[in-house]
Design a protein around this motif. Structure first.
Motif, PDB file in Angstrom:
ATOM      1  N   SER A 155     -61.942 -49.493  45.461  1.00 34.71           N
ATOM      2  CA  SER A 155     -62.581 -48.200  45.721  1.00 34.71           C
ATOM      3  C   SER A 155     -63.955 -48.218  45.075  1.00 34.71           C
ATOM      4  CB  SER A 155     -61.729 -47.068  45.129  1.00 34.71           C
ATOM      5  OG  SER A 155     -62.428 -45.836  45.184  1.00 34.71           O
ATOM      6  N   HIS A 156     -64.979 -47.944  45.869  1.00 36.15           N
ATOM      7  CA  HIS A 156     -66.357 -48.019  45.368  1.00 36.15           C
ATOM      8  C   HIS A 156     -67.145 -46.816  45.908  1.00 36.15           C
ATOM      9  CE1 HIS A 156     -67.205 -49.952  49.354  1.00 36.15           C
ATOM     10  NE2 HIS A 156     -66.012 -50.512  49.124  1.00 36.15           N
ATOM     11  N   PRO A 157     -66.925 -45.624  45.341  1.00 38.59           N
ATOM     12  CA  PRO A 157     -67.532 -44.404  45.875  1.00 38.59           C
ATOM     13  C   PRO A 157     -69.058 -44.483  45.947  1.00 38.59           C
ATOM     14  CG  PRO A 157     -65.879 -43.872  44.217  1.00 38.59           C
ATOM     15  CD  PRO A 157     -66.086 -45.351  44.153  1.00 38.59           C
ATOM     16  N   HIS A 158     -69.585 -44.224  47.137  1.00 39.70           N
ATOM     17  CA  HIS A 158     -71.026 -44.131  47.371  1.00 39.70           C
ATOM     18  C   HIS A 158     -71.762 -45.360  46.874  1.00 39.70           C
ATOM     19  CE1 HIS A 158     -70.484 -39.960  48.581  1.00 39.70           C
ATOM     20  NE2 HIS A 158     -69.690 -39.829  47.538  1.00 39.70           N
ATOM     21  N   THR A 159     -71.096 -46.502  46.948  1.00 42.97           N
ATOM     22  CA  THR A 159     -71.654 -47.766  46.480  1.00 42.97           C
ATOM     23  C   THR A 159     -71.348 -48.839  47.508  1.00 42.97           C
ATOM     24  OG1 THR A 159     -71.205 -47.119  44.189  1.00 42.97           O
ATOM     25  CG2 THR A 159     -71.678 -49.437  44.580  1.00 42.97           C
ATOM     26  N   ASP A 160     -72.329 -49.677  47.820  1.00 40.04           N
ATOM     27  CA  ASP A 160     -72.139 -50.768  48.760  1.00 40.04           C
ATOM     28  C   ASP A 160     -71.924 -52.065  47.981  1.00 40.04           C
ATOM     29  OD1 ASP A 160     -74.645 -49.394  50.972  1.00 40.04           O
ATOM     30  OD2 ASP A 160     -72.487 -49.081  50.923  1.00 40.04           O
ATOM     31  N   ILE A 161     -70.871 -52.792  48.313  1.00 42.10           N
ATOM     32  CA  ILE A 161     -70.560 -54.003  47.578  1.00 42.10           C
ATOM     33  C   ILE A 161     -70.259 -55.161  48.514  1.00 42.10           C
ATOM     34  CG2 ILE A 161     -69.629 -52.692  45.619  1.00 42.10           C
ATOM     35  CD1 ILE A 161     -66.842 -53.526  46.516  1.00 42.10           C
ATOM     36  N   CYS A 162     -70.428 -56.369  47.985  1.00 44.68           N
ATOM     37  CA  CYS A 162     -69.949 -57.589  48.622  1.00 44.68           C
ATOM     38  C   CYS A 162     -69.079 -58.323  47.615  1.00 44.68           C
ATOM     39  CB  CYS A 162     -71.109 -58.477  49.053  1.00 44.68           C
ATOM     40  SG  CYS A 162     -72.078 -57.837  50.432  1.00 44.68           S
ATOM     41  N   HIS A 163     -68.161 -59.118  48.127  1.00 44.05           N
ATOM     42  CA  HIS A 163     -67.238 -59.864  47.270  1.00 44.05           C
ATOM     43  C   HIS A 163     -67.746 -61.295  47.116  1.00 44.05           C
ATOM     44  CE1 HIS A 163     -63.571 -61.278  45.465  1.00 44.05           C
ATOM     45  NE2 HIS A 163     -62.933 -60.134  45.705  1.00 44.05           N
ATOM     46  N   PRO A 164     -67.889 -61.796  45.887  1.00 48.36           N
ATOM     47  CA  PRO A 164     -68.382 -63.174  45.737  1.00 48.36           C
ATOM     48  C   PRO A 164     -67.477 -64.213  46.372  1.00 48.36           C
ATOM     49  CG  PRO A 164     -67.584 -62.295  43.636  1.00 48.36           C
ATOM     50  CD  PRO A 164     -67.644 -61.149  44.586  1.00 48.36           C
ATOM     51  N   PHE A 165     -66.165 -63.964  46.432  1.00 53.51           N
ATOM     52  CA  PHE A 165     -65.275 -64.903  47.102  1.00 53.51           C
ATOM     53  C   PHE A 165     -65.533 -64.899  48.614  1.00 53.51           C
ATOM     54  CE2 PHE A 165     -63.330 -65.112  43.097  1.00 53.51           C
ATOM     55  CZ  PHE A 165     -62.354 -66.093  43.076  1.00 53.51           C
ATOM     56  N   GLU A 166     -65.844 -63.741  49.172  1.00 54.43           N
ATOM     57  CA  GLU A 166     -66.175 -63.675  50.596  1.00 54.43           C
ATOM     58  C   GLU A 166     -67.500 -64.367  50.854  1.00 54.43           C
ATOM     59  OE1 GLU A 166     -66.980 -60.371  54.152  1.00 54.43           O
ATOM     60  OE2 GLU A 166     -66.935 -59.752  52.049  1.00 54.43           O
ATOM     61  N   ASP A 167     -68.474 -64.151  49.969  1.00 55.30           N
ATOM     62  CA  ASP A 167     -69.776 -64.800  50.122  1.00 55.30           C
ATOM     63  C   ASP A 167     -69.640 -66.315  50.194  1.00 55.30           C
ATOM     64  OD1 ASP A 167     -70.970 -62.350  50.051  1.00 55.30           O
ATOM     65  OD2 ASP A 167     -71.672 -62.501  47.980  1.00 55.30           O
ATOM     66  N   SER A 168     -68.656 -66.855  49.469  1.00 45.26           N
ATOM     67  CA  SER A 168     -68.457 -68.309  49.414  1.00 45.26           C
ATOM     68  C   SER A 168     -67.421 -68.804  50.413  1.00 45.26           C
ATOM     69  CB  SER A 168     -68.034 -68.712  48.000  1.00 45.26           C
ATOM     70  OG  SER A 168     -69.028 -68.350  47.059  1.00 45.26           O
ATOM     71  N   GLY A 169     -66.954 -67.939  51.306  1.00 46.35           N
ATOM     72  CA  GLY A 169     -65.995 -68.345  52.321  1.00 46.35           C
ATOM     73  C   GLY A 169     -64.587 -68.535  51.810  1.00 46.35           C
ATOM     74  N   LEU A 170     -64.257 -67.930  50.650  1.00 48.25           N
ATOM     75  CA  LEU A 170     -62.940 -68.100  50.045  1.00 48.25           C
ATOM     76  C   LEU A 170     -62.040 -66.883  50.219  1.00 48.25           C
ATOM     77  CD1 LEU A 170     -64.066 -69.818  46.719  1.00 48.25           C
ATOM     78  CD2 LEU A 170     -63.115 -70.912  48.761  1.00 48.25           C
ATOM     79  N   ALA A 171     -62.528 -65.825  50.830  1.00 46.44           N
ATOM     80  CA  ALA A 171     -61.736 -64.621  51.075  1.00 46.44           C
ATOM     81  C   ALA A 171     -62.186 -63.998  52.384  1.00 46.44           C
ATOM     82  CB  ALA A 171     -61.894 -63.621  49.926  1.00 46.44           C
ATOM     83  N   VAL A 172     -61.272 -63.259  52.994  1.00 49.81           N
ATOM     84  CA  VAL A 172     -61.543 -62.572  54.269  1.00 49.81           C
ATOM     85  C   VAL A 172     -61.510 -61.071  54.023  1.00 49.81           C
ATOM     86  CG1 VAL A 172     -60.718 -62.157  56.618  1.00 49.81           C
ATOM     87  CG2 VAL A 172     -60.520 -64.442  55.597  1.00 49.81           C
ATOM     88  N   ARG A 173     -62.517 -60.379  54.500  1.00 47.63           N
ATOM     89  CA  ARG A 173     -62.557 -58.919  54.382  1.00 47.63           C
ATOM     90  C   ARG A 173     -61.808 -58.312  55.565  1.00 47.63           C
ATOM     91  NH1 ARG A 173     -67.697 -55.615  52.173  1.00 47.63           N
ATOM     92  NH2 ARG A 173     -66.763 -53.544  52.048  1.00 47.63           N
ATOM     93  N   LEU A 174     -60.781 -57.508  55.248  1.00 48.06           N
ATOM     94  CA  LEU A 174     -59.944 -56.899  56.281  1.00 48.06           C
ATOM     95  C   LEU A 174     -60.251 -55.427  56.520  1.00 48.06           C
ATOM     96  CD1 LEU A 174     -56.432 -58.396  55.396  1.00 48.06           C
ATOM     97  CD2 LEU A 174     -58.167 -59.290  56.966  1.00 48.06           C
ATOM     98  N   TRP A 175     -60.942 -54.782  55.587  1.00 49.23           N
ATOM     99  CA  TRP A 175     -61.252 -53.356  55.722  1.00 49.23           C
ATOM    100  C   TRP A 175     -62.562 -53.058  55.014  1.00 49.23           C
ATOM    101  CZ3 TRP A 175     -58.631 -50.236  58.854  1.00 49.23           C
ATOM    102  CH2 TRP A 175     -58.919 -48.866  58.810  1.00 49.23           C
ATOM    103  N   PRO A 176     -63.392 -52.184  55.627  1.00 54.11           N
ATOM    104  CA  PRO A 176     -63.132 -51.225  56.707  1.00 54.11           C
ATOM    105  C   PRO A 176     -63.339 -51.766  58.127  1.00 54.11           C
ATOM    106  CG  PRO A 176     -65.288 -50.802  55.782  1.00 54.11           C
ATOM    107  CD  PRO A 176     -64.680 -51.902  54.948  1.00 54.11           C
ATOM    108  N   THR A 177     -63.828 -52.995  58.265  1.00 57.46           N
ATOM    109  CA  THR A 177     -64.035 -53.570  59.592  1.00 57.46           C
ATOM    110  C   THR A 177     -63.207 -54.834  59.717  1.00 57.46           C
ATOM    111  OG1 THR A 177     -66.314 -52.728  59.575  1.00 57.46           O
ATOM    112  CG2 THR A 177     -65.753 -54.358  61.249  1.00 57.46           C
TER     113      THR A 177
END
Length: 293
Positions: A216-238
């Protein structure tokens, strides 16, 4: 004893009756016991002192059902809206290790967001022996009633998934323990609060495990370092168009543990005006996504 009320509609309920994980999901673990519950890494004993149990304990929440004459039968609504549609996608992905596409990915992602959101509720209670969940959030009172009214999750929730091998070996280039991101506490006229994260892990038939992380990141935009490196998949919100558990980069045990510790609550206190979002470089267009420093 304090009176219990349904978390979704406010009707009085006698006991916590909603399973955070449904009964059909627990069938995955039939015959795999004994099990031990850990709270803050400490085994939770029965009154007898025993810590092992033949079945996994159920995590429960107060939600009204058939027995309520004035409630909205929210237990049935959760079952119809999230649990029953997810049966086939969950079994396809986690039991059969086959890929999902299109609507199946969306259904799995919605079920996972609901499940992690409920597991972090401060009233989540292990049924036997009674113990609070070790992962509890500051939970705005409006979140679950709004979910019941609209079918939409609270804004600014993100869900990631990764796969790790608990018996594997760690390799160079995986994340060190100090690769952690502080989540700020945001004050905002339209609601805010602390950034916070929770996670659940599920074993797979091949001996590996899936880790799901909800932030949960209210009114804040974030990226995940594991996703940036291709080690995780973002499933939500898109959710992605397709999801193949066998195609996700495999983590070793140390990186798998680090994934769950990526986000740390307790960052800066930020005060925003209506319509603003916080980013490290300042206030910019709300669609701009940047990584915390």
């Amino acid at each position: 004893m304090n009176a219990l009320h349904c978390l979704l509609c406010g009707a009085p309920v006698r006991t916590p009756r909603e399973h955070v994980l449904p009964s059909w999901f627990f069938k995955r673990f039939a015959g795999q016991g004994p099990f031990t519950v850990l709270v803050n890494s400490v085994p939770v004993p029965y009154a007898s002192g025993a810590v092992e149990r033949p079945q996994l304990p159920r995590l429960m929440l107060p939600v009204c059902g058939q027995e309520s004459s004035i409630g909205l039968k929210c237990n049935d609504w959760l079952n119809t809206t999230f649990e029953q549609p997810a049966k086939i996608p969950v079994r396809t992905l986690l039991d059969e290790l086959r890929p999902l596409s299109g609507r199946g990915v969306l259904t799995f992602a919605r079920w996972a967001v609901k499940t992690l959101l409920f597991s972090a509720h401060p009233q989540a209670l292990y049924a036997e022996p009674p113990r609070r969940s070790r992962q509890q959030w500051d939970f705005p009172d409006s979140w679950l009633p709004s979910l019941r009214d609209t079918g939409e999750f609270p804004a600014d929730l993100s869900l990631w998934m990764t796969v790790f091998d608990p018996d594997g070996s760690d390799t160079d280039g995986e994340f060190a323990p100090d690769d952690q991101l502080l989540l700020p506490h945001v004050q905002h006229p339209d609601g805010g609060g602390p950034g916070q994260a929770t996670h659940l892990g599920f074993g797979l038939p091949n001996g590996r495990a899936v880790q799901l992380q909800l932030v949960s990141h209210p009114h804040t935009d974030i990226c995940h370092p594991f996703e940036d490196s291709g080690l995780a998949v973002r499933l939500w919100p898109t959710p992605p168009d397709g999801l193949d558990i066998r195609a996700i980069s495999l983590l070793g045990p140390a990186a798998g543990r680090q994934f769950t510790r990526t986000f740390i609550r307790g960052g800066a206190h930020i005060s925003l005006e209506s319509g603003q979002r916080w980013l490290p470089e300042g206030l910019v267009h709300p669609r701009v996504r940047v990584r915390f420093p």
